[in-house]
Write an enzyme that holds these catalytic residues in place. Structure first.
Site, short mmCIF file in Angstrom:
data_model
loop_
_atom_site.label_atom_id
_atom_site.label_comp_id
_atom_site.label_asym_id
_atom_site.label_seq_id
_atom_site.Cartn_x
_atom_site.Cartn_y
_atom_site.Cartn_z
N ASP A 66 -2.61 -2.94 9.10
CA ASP A 66 -1.72 -1.99 9.76
C ASP A 66 -2.50 -0.86 10.43
OD1 ASP A 66 -2.56 -0.88 7.36
OD2 ASP A 66 -0.58 -0.69 6.49
N ASN A 134 6.71 3.01 -3.56
CA ASN A 134 8.05 2.43 -3.39
C ASN A 134 8.02 0.92 -3.19
OD1 ASN A 134 7.06 2.20 -0.81
ND2 ASN A 134 8.69 3.34 0.21
N HIS A 136 6.01 -0.72 -1.06
CA HIS A 136 5.62 -1.22 0.27
C HIS A 136 4.24 -1.86 0.22
CE1 HIS A 136 3.78 2.90 1.25
NE2 HIS A 136 2.83 2.09 1.63
N GLU A 141 8.22 -1.30 4.60
CA GLU A 141 9.01 -0.42 3.74
C GLU A 141 10.21 -1.18 3.14
OE1 GLU A 141 8.02 2.39 2.86
OE2 GLU A 141 7.23 3.63 4.47
C1 GLP Z 1 -0.72 3.02 2.89
C2 GLP Z 1 -1.20 1.68 3.43
C3 GLP Z 1 -0.99 0.57 2.44
C4 GLP Z 1 -1.55 0.97 1.09
C5 GLP Z 1 -0.83 2.19 0.59
C6 GLP Z 1 -1.27 2.65 -0.79
O1 GLP Z 1 0.64 3.20 3.00
N1 GLP Z 1 -0.53 1.33 4.66
O2 GLP Z 1 -1.62 -0.62 2.92
O3 GLP Z 1 -1.40 -0.09 0.18
O4 GLP Z 1 -1.09 3.24 1.52
O5 GLP Z 1 -2.39 3.46 -0.69
P1 GLP Z 1 -3.33 3.87 -1.92
O6 GLP Z 1 -4.15 2.68 -2.20
O7 GLP Z 1 -4.12 5.02 -1.39
O8 GLP Z 1 -2.43 4.25 -3.04
#
Ligand code: GLP
Length: 239
Positions: A66, A134, A136, A141
């Site tokens: 992404d 949440n 995702h 989402e």
């Molecule tokens: C962002 C990314 C996700 C990732 C999420 C969790 O939203 N788009 O791909 O999994 O953050 O991030 P973290 O690993 O910092 O908790």
């Protein structure tokens, strides 16, 4: 889904070892890469192994999940910048083989042809995922169609809040992104998901409940034939 509960260092080494094994078998493998804090420890291990001559990335192709909409690739919070800083600048990968979805019509990584491009490379052999509080995955989402391919998304308030720690203020966090869809992710041959920290305990509990619902996007992983969940004790505290 297989659940492995390890400490963080063990998680990062185990995933590095899985990738090393894959690349020995298939030096031109296609890796699916994620941003966020969860995979950074894996990238550190991959850099060490590459410098030690244990892993060769020269023939590897990568596709990232992404990208924020509206941030130039040179912006220090763009996911392209993140990947360069945390991995690509430090290993012998050919940057022209690294892909991050784009909304720029002139980009070869334009989101509307991103899934086709992945298929043209034979599909993703090994996908790394993190998870949002949440549920995702990538930027899919709650409510995202399980059949979704790479698309433009509006970020939920909780995601904007979670990710605001990386920006000077919450109003600087982009409200939209381009993300591989849930179907794009499910097309990967093998998936590992890293879930660490007590703030992810509810998410892991919900994932392990095995209920498949669009309210909790990661739950679709229950239907994939080859998923390993790497969790630490804090994330597993509610199991
Ligand atoms: C962002 C990314 C996700 C990732 C999420 C969790 O939203 N788009 O791909 O999994 O953050 O991030 P973290 O690993 O910092 O908790």
């Amino acid at each position: 889904m297989e659940l492995k509960i390890l400490n963080k260092e063990e998680i990062y080494t185990a995933i590095k070892d899985e990738i090393a094994m894959l690349l020995r078998r298939k030096p031109n493998a296609v890796l699916g890469l994620a941003t966020g804090s969860s995979p950074v420890g894996v990238y550190d291990e991959l850099i060490k192994a590459n410098k030690a001559g244990d892993i060769d990335f020269i023939n590897v192709t990568s596709f990232n999940l992404d990208e924020y909409l509206g941030l130039a690739p040179t912006h220090n919070q763009s996911y392209r910048y993140f990947m360069n800083e945390h991995l690509f600048n430090h290993i012998n990968i050919d940057k022209s083989k690294t892909h991050v979805p784009s909304t720029d019509k002139n980009s070869e990584d334009y989101y509307q042809t991103y899934d086709q491009k992945i298929q043209d490379h034979g599909g993703i052999d090994f996908q790394i995922l993190g998870i949002g509080s949440n549920g995702h995955i990538a930027f899919n989402e709650p409510g995202t169609d399980f059949n979704s391919l790479t698309h433009i998304v509006s970020l939920k308030e909780s995601t904007i809040k979670d990710n605001s720690r990386f920006f000077a203020s919450i109003s600087d966090v982009p409200t939209q992104a381009v993300s591989m869809g849930l179907k794009s992710i499910m097309n990967a041959k093998k998936i590992v998901i890293i879930i660490t920290g007590s703030n992810k305990a509810n998410a892991l509990k919900r994932l392990m409940s095995k209920e498949v619902t669009t309210d909790f996007p990661a739950s679709i992983l229950n239907k994939h034939p080859s998923v390993t969940i790497y969790a630490d004790k804090d994330a597993a505290s509610l199991l």
